[in-house]
Design a protein around this motif. Structure first.
Motif, PDB file in Angstrom:
ATOM      1  N   ILE A  19      -5.195  -3.203   0.617  1.00  0.00           N
ATOM      2  CA  ILE A  19      -6.694  -2.260   0.640  1.00  0.00           C
ATOM      3  C   ILE A  19      -6.983  -1.099   2.299  1.00  0.00           C
ATOM      4  N   VAL A  20      -7.594  -2.098   3.080  1.00  0.00           N
ATOM      5  CA  VAL A  20      -7.555  -1.493   4.143  1.00  0.00           C
ATOM      6  C   VAL A  20      -6.410  -0.204   4.568  1.00  0.00           C
ATOM      7  N   PHE A  21      -5.125  -1.117   4.197  1.00  0.00           N
ATOM      8  CA  PHE A  21      -4.274   0.111   4.107  1.00  0.00           C
ATOM      9  C   PHE A  21      -4.142   1.723   3.123  1.00  0.00           C
ATOM     10  N   GLY A  22      -4.647   1.063   2.372  1.00  0.00           N
ATOM     11  CA  GLY A  22      -4.135   1.805   0.943  1.00  0.00           C
ATOM     12  C   GLY A  22      -5.729   2.967   1.772  1.00  0.00           C
ATOM     13  N   ALA A  23      -6.648   2.515   1.658  1.00  0.00           N
ATOM     14  CA  ALA A  23      -8.217   3.127   1.886  1.00  0.00           C
ATOM     15  C   ALA A  23      -7.574   4.367   3.028  1.00  0.00           C
ATOM     16  N   ALA A  42      -6.847   8.482   2.768  1.00  0.00           N
ATOM     17  CA  ALA A  42      -7.591   9.457   3.471  1.00  0.00           C
ATOM     18  C   ALA A  42      -6.911  10.569   4.388  1.00  0.00           C
ATOM     19  N   LEU A  43      -6.042   9.937   4.963  1.00  0.00           N
ATOM     20  CA  LEU A  43      -4.874  10.312   5.701  1.00  0.00           C
ATOM     21  C   LEU A  43      -3.454  11.539   5.140  1.00  0.00           C
ATOM     22  N   VAL A  44      -3.082  11.047   3.958  1.00  0.00           N
ATOM     23  CA  VAL A  44      -1.974  11.472   3.464  1.00  0.00           C
ATOM     24  C   VAL A  44      -2.512  11.486   2.043  1.00  0.00           C
ATOM     25  N   LEU A  45      -3.301  11.953   1.246  1.00  0.00           N
ATOM     26  CA  LEU A  45      -3.118  11.714  -0.284  1.00  0.00           C
ATOM     27  C   LEU A  45      -4.511  12.787   0.301  1.00  0.00           C
ATOM     28  N   ARG A  46      -5.646  13.519   1.124  1.00  0.00           N
ATOM     29  CA  ARG A  46      -6.511  13.933   1.865  1.00  0.00           C
ATOM     30  C   ARG A  46      -8.073  13.320   0.532  1.00  0.00           C
ATOM     31  N   GLN A  90      -3.616   7.037 -13.842  1.00  0.00           N
ATOM     32  CA  GLN A  90      -3.430   8.208 -14.347  1.00  0.00           C
ATOM     33  C   GLN A  90      -4.738   8.575 -15.044  1.00  0.00           C
ATOM     34  N   LEU A  91      -6.102   7.486 -14.294  1.00  0.00           N
ATOM     35  CA  LEU A  91      -7.281   7.988 -15.049  1.00  0.00           C
ATOM     36  C   LEU A  91      -8.161   7.556 -13.615  1.00  0.00           C
ATOM     37  N   GLY A  92      -7.638   7.406 -12.560  1.00  0.00           N
ATOM     38  CA  GLY A  92      -8.808   7.775 -11.526  1.00  0.00           C
ATOM     39  C   GLY A  92      -7.946   7.603 -10.350  1.00  0.00           C
ATOM     40  N   GLU A  93      -8.853   7.986  -9.568  1.00  0.00           N
ATOM     41  CA  GLU A  93      -8.121   8.364  -7.973  1.00  0.00           C
ATOM     42  C   GLU A  93      -7.198   7.146  -7.462  1.00  0.00           C
ATOM     43  N   PHE A  94      -6.591   7.447  -6.213  1.00  0.00           N
ATOM     44  CA  PHE A  94      -5.833   6.152  -5.504  1.00  0.00           C
ATOM     45  C   PHE A  94      -6.767   5.380  -4.515  1.00  0.00           C
ATOM     46  N   SER A  95      -7.854   5.942  -3.959  1.00  0.00           N
ATOM     47  CA  SER A  95      -8.685   4.782  -2.942  1.00  0.00           C
ATOM     48  C   SER A  95      -9.939   4.076  -3.999  1.00  0.00           C
ATOM     49  N   GLN A  96      -9.788   4.311  -4.974  1.00  0.00           N
ATOM     50  CA  GLN A  96     -11.074   3.414  -6.040  1.00  0.00           C
ATOM     51  C   GLN A  96     -10.007   3.014  -6.564  1.00  0.00           C
ATOM     52  N   ALA A  97      -8.979   3.758  -7.326  1.00  0.00           N
ATOM     53  CA  ALA A  97      -8.333   2.558  -8.257  1.00  0.00           C
ATOM     54  C   ALA A  97      -7.469   0.775  -7.108  1.00  0.00           C
ATOM     55  N   TYR A  98      -7.304   1.920  -6.484  1.00  0.00           N
ATOM     56  CA  TYR A  98      -6.409   0.872  -6.392  1.00  0.00           C
ATOM     57  C   TYR A  98      -7.002  -0.453  -5.191  1.00  0.00           C
ATOM     58  N   PRO A  99      -8.036  -0.624  -4.745  1.00  0.00           N
ATOM     59  CA  PRO A  99      -9.256  -1.364  -4.120  1.00  0.00           C
ATOM     60  C   PRO A  99      -9.485  -2.092  -5.015  1.00  0.00           C
ATOM     61  N   LEU A 100      -9.964  -1.942  -6.101  1.00  0.00           N
ATOM     62  CA  LEU A 100     -10.429  -2.367  -7.155  1.00  0.00           C
ATOM     63  C   LEU A 100      -9.088  -3.165  -7.792  1.00  0.00           C
ATOM     64  N   ALA A 101      -7.980  -2.727  -8.299  1.00  0.00           N
ATOM     65  CA  ALA A 101      -6.884  -3.652  -8.763  1.00  0.00           C
ATOM     66  C   ALA A 101      -7.057  -4.582  -7.719  1.00  0.00           C
ATOM     67  N   ARG A 102      -6.873  -4.050  -6.217  1.00  0.00           N
ATOM     68  CA  ARG A 102      -6.646  -5.216  -6.058  1.00  0.00           C
ATOM     69  C   ARG A 102      -7.327  -6.580  -5.953  1.00  0.00           C
ATOM     70  N   ALA A 123       0.959  -1.346  -0.029  1.00  0.00           N
ATOM     71  CA  ALA A 123       0.029  -0.076   0.092  1.00  0.00           C
ATOM     72  C   ALA A 123       0.535   1.439   0.209  1.00  0.00           C
ATOM     73  N   ALA A 124       1.922   1.103   0.427  1.00  0.00           N
ATOM     74  CA  ALA A 124       2.529   2.801   0.275  1.00  0.00           C
ATOM     75  C   ALA A 124       3.883   2.629  -0.731  1.00  0.00           C
ATOM     76  N   TRP A 125       3.935   1.586  -1.122  1.00  0.00           N
ATOM     77  CA  TRP A 125       4.906   1.488  -2.445  1.00  0.00           C
ATOM     78  C   TRP A 125       3.475   2.477  -3.541  1.00  0.00           C
ATOM     79  N   ASN A 126       2.932   1.654  -3.594  1.00  0.00           N
ATOM     80  CA  ASN A 126       1.302   1.920  -4.618  1.00  0.00           C
ATOM     81  C   ASN A 126       1.210   3.525  -3.980  1.00  0.00           C
ATOM     82  N   SER A 127       0.915   3.852  -2.997  1.00  0.00           N
ATOM     83  CA  SER A 127       0.788   5.534  -2.410  1.00  0.00           C
ATOM     84  C   SER A 127       1.669   6.367  -3.537  1.00  0.00           C
TER      85      SER A 127
END
Length: 283
Positions: free
Chosen positions: A248-252, A256-260, A86-98, A22-26
């Motif tokens: 994905i929990v860490f990514g969410a 929220a906390l880092v990418l606002r 490049q196309l979507g928000e991290f908080s949406q693209a990351y959980p869907l991809a994973r 989750a950290a490297w993806n962010s």
């Protein structure tokens, strides 16, 4: 094989890998020029994988088809993940991809590899996947403008499932360190070459500008997946694939906390469902 048979140390290691992932993806998402960020990760894969390959030596002949196939699929995965970010928000693209991966891996594990799942494992995988769908849909159904991002994220998830199955079988064919080293070494050049083609003479300056986050993301990525490959030597592919998705929990939370990016009550509840699935796989 139930996740309990992995042992507490291996479960903790996979959860640590999930946090690293989750950290490297962010980090990759946060780099302004994401192609350069992925190119830096590729450079780390090339150098780090090459050093490990030189240390571990050549794997046996039976491992090479898996190593090459995994490297090719990983290249496709990186390209699709780049497109997703490049196309979507991290908080949406990351959980869907994973999140596409656990059910596909579970099906492949049972139907292709003939590795049956215990009822509790299946319940945990279903809970993880349900929570992931909730994370993606927390902001409502995707609109027409979001469909390209959704399609890229789903394709990314299918590629994750594919390389998970390939590596789950391949790691049994040869020494783990040789497998890891050669797989990363072979996949490493693709994104740097793409960056060279697209950025041309600007590439050296861009690499210097993003060197710190890019190299950090690459090192974290290499470490995270190496841990997962080690865990897959246990043979419990489906439980490990689902445990990884605690990322994905860490990514969410990072979103929220880092990418606002907004989390909200619905995404928080969905994250709790994912966590419940992880707990089912861990007890």
């Amino acid at each position: 094989m139930h996740a309990q048979s992995l042992g507490p140390f291996m479960i903790a290691a996979v959860l640590a890998a999930a946090l690293l992932h989750a950290a490297w993806n962010s980090i990759a998402h946060g780099i302004g020029d994401r192609l350069i960020g992925f190119a830096m990760i590729g450079i780390v894969d090339l150098v780090g994988g090459g050093a490990l390959a030189a240390f571990a030596g050549l794997p046996p002949a039976g491992a090479w088809p898996y190593i090459v196939a995994s490297a090719v699929v990983h290249i496709g995965y990186n390209l699709m993940l780049l497109a997703s970010y490049q196309l979507g928000e991290f908080s949406q693209a990351y959980p869907l991809a994973r999140g596409t991966a656990p059910l596909v891996v579970a099906l492949a594990s049972v139907l292709v590899l003939h590795r049956p799942l215990a009822a509790q494992d299946l319940a945990g995988i279903l809970a993880v996947s349900t929570g992931l769908i909730g994370l993606v849909l927390a902001g409502g159904l995707p609109g027409r403008k979001q469909l390209p991002a959704v399609a890229a994220a789903v394709a990314t998830g299918l590629l994750i499932a594919l390389y998970t199955v390939i590596d789950g079988v391949g790691v049994a064919e040869g020494p783990l360190l040789a497998y890891i080293g050669w797989m990363f070494f072979l996949q490493g050049p693709a994104l740097p070459v793409l960056a060279l083609v697209r950025r041309g003479r600007r590439l050296p300056a861009l690499l210097r500008r993003h060197a710190l986050p890019g190299l950090a993301g690459g090192a974290i990525s290499l470490a995270a997946y190496s841990i997962v490959l080690w865990a897959q030597t246990s043979g419990a592919l489906a439980p490990i694939a689902a445990l990884r998705e605690s990322s994905i929990v860490f990514g969410a939370l990072i979103g929220a906390l880092v990418l606002r990016e907004p989390l909200g009550h619905r995404r928080a509840a969905a994250a709790v469902v994912v966590l419940a699935g992880v707990l089912l796989l861990s007890v």
